[in-house]
Design an enzyme around this catalytic site. Structure first.
Site, mmCIF file in Angstrom:
data_model
loop_
_atom_site.group_PDB
_atom_site.id
_atom_site.type_symbol
_atom_site.label_atom_id
_atom_site.label_comp_id
_atom_site.label_asym_id
_atom_site.label_seq_id
_atom_site.Cartn_x
_atom_site.Cartn_y
_atom_site.Cartn_z
ATOM 1 N N SER A 15 0.837 -1.208 0.000
ATOM 2 C CA SER A 15 0.000 0.000 0.000
ATOM 3 C C SER A 15 0.871 1.257 0.000
ATOM 4 C CB SER A 15 -0.975 0.009 1.172
ATOM 5 O OG SER A 15 -0.295 0.118 2.392
ATOM 6 N N MET A 40 10.651 -7.225 4.191
ATOM 7 C CA MET A 40 10.766 -7.989 5.428
ATOM 8 C C MET A 40 12.158 -8.575 5.686
ATOM 9 S SD MET A 40 7.976 -7.262 6.613
ATOM 10 C CE MET A 40 7.851 -8.199 8.120
ATOM 11 N N LEU A 52 16.339 -7.917 6.437
ATOM 12 C CA LEU A 52 17.292 -6.891 6.838
ATOM 13 C C LEU A 52 18.274 -6.673 5.689
ATOM 14 C CD1 LEU A 52 18.389 -7.578 10.518
ATOM 15 C CD2 LEU A 52 17.183 -5.586 9.597
ATOM 16 N N HIS A 112 8.661 3.133 9.213
ATOM 17 C CA HIS A 112 8.386 2.279 10.368
ATOM 18 C C HIS A 112 7.085 2.751 11.035
ATOM 19 C CE1 HIS A 112 9.268 -0.502 13.557
ATOM 20 N NE2 HIS A 112 8.941 0.443 14.420
HETATM 21 C C1 GRF Z 1 3.910 -0.628 6.812
HETATM 22 O O1 GRF Z 1 3.151 -0.516 7.975
HETATM 23 C C2 GRF Z 1 5.329 -0.186 7.058
HETATM 24 O O2 GRF Z 1 5.442 0.802 8.042
HETATM 25 C C3 GRF Z 1 5.995 -1.442 7.540
HETATM 26 O O3 GRF Z 1 5.398 -2.483 6.804
HETATM 27 C C4 GRF Z 1 4.087 -2.087 6.392
HETATM 28 C C5 GRF Z 1 4.011 -2.269 4.914
HETATM 29 O O4 GRF Z 1 2.712 -2.105 4.414
HETATM 30 N N1 GRF Z 1 7.431 -1.345 7.382
HETATM 31 P P1 GRF Z 1 2.458 -2.105 2.844
HETATM 32 O O5 GRF Z 1 3.032 -3.403 2.281
HETATM 33 O O6 GRF Z 1 3.133 -0.899 2.258
HETATM 34 O O7 GRF Z 1 0.974 -2.046 2.693
#
Ligand code: GRF
Length: 202
Positions: A13, A90, A92, A109
């Protein structure tokens, strides 16, 4: 025009918010690549719908993590990427990548860093019972969620909020904040002074 790669492992998103900002000619940069380590990431479908190049591979396709990191760097060099935007990525970032893209790789974040680092920023803040949490956009350094902060926005937790309600508020703030941070970078307005990031012209 800065060339941007977005790294995403899931729903995407934030990628979508960036694509829309770009479509409205507000980004001052060009998203030329979406990379994922997860072939099922909906982020990849979003990129395809916008005719953006996608690349997908994961550490398990390589004999070592070093080899995976090397392939990432090679990919970014081939595409002449100026800025790496982590958006729900996801994994590092490996050491070599962090040092190669020092001050040119950013992350979002879903909490007010340095509070609630790690994968479950929203849930951890909610369960802790904080009254205010928020969103942080920061540069990537060698640590976990520890690089210089670019922008933050507070989000209030009302006492009757469910976790779903909080998630929605956080995501709304993210979708506003991340495009703004990327725009500042693309306009060369971010100056890092020690741990502080100065945004020129605001
Ligand atoms: C978001 O809440 C971001 O802060 C975190 O992972 C989520 C990713 O959401 N790092 P999306 O895949 O962009 O919908």
């Amino acid at each position: 025009m800065k060339r941007i790669a977005v790294f995403a492992s899931g729903f995407g998103s934030n990628l979508q918010a960036l694509l829309e900002y770009e479509k409205n000619n507000k980004l001052s940069g060009k998203i030329v690549l979406v990379f994922s380590n997860n072939i099922d990431a909906y982020a990849l479908r979003r990129a395809e719908k916008s005719s953006i190049k996608t690349i997908c591979f994961s550490p398990s396709d390589f004999t070592s993590r070093n080899a995976f990191d090397k392939a990432i760097i090679e990919m970014l060099e081939n595409e002449q990427i100026d800025l790496v935007v982590l958006a729900g990525y996801m994994l590092l970032a490996g050491k070599a990548l962090v040092s190669k893209y020092k001050n040119r790789m950013i992350n979002i974040h879903p909490a007010l860093l340095p509070a609630f680092k790690g994968t479950h920023g929203i849930r951890d803040a909610y369960n802790y019972g904080v009254k205010v949490t928020g969103v942080t956009v920061h540069f990537i350094d060698e640590g976990l969620d520890s690089g210089p902060v670019i922008i933050q926005e507070p989000v209030t937790v009302n006492q009757h909020d469910t976790i779903e309600m909080l998630e929605e508020k956080i995501h709304t703030a993210e979708h506003r904040l991340y495009p703004l941070a990327v725009k500042y970078f693309c306009q060369d307005r971010l100056k890092i002074v020690g741990r502080k990031v100065i945004i020129e012209g605001i």
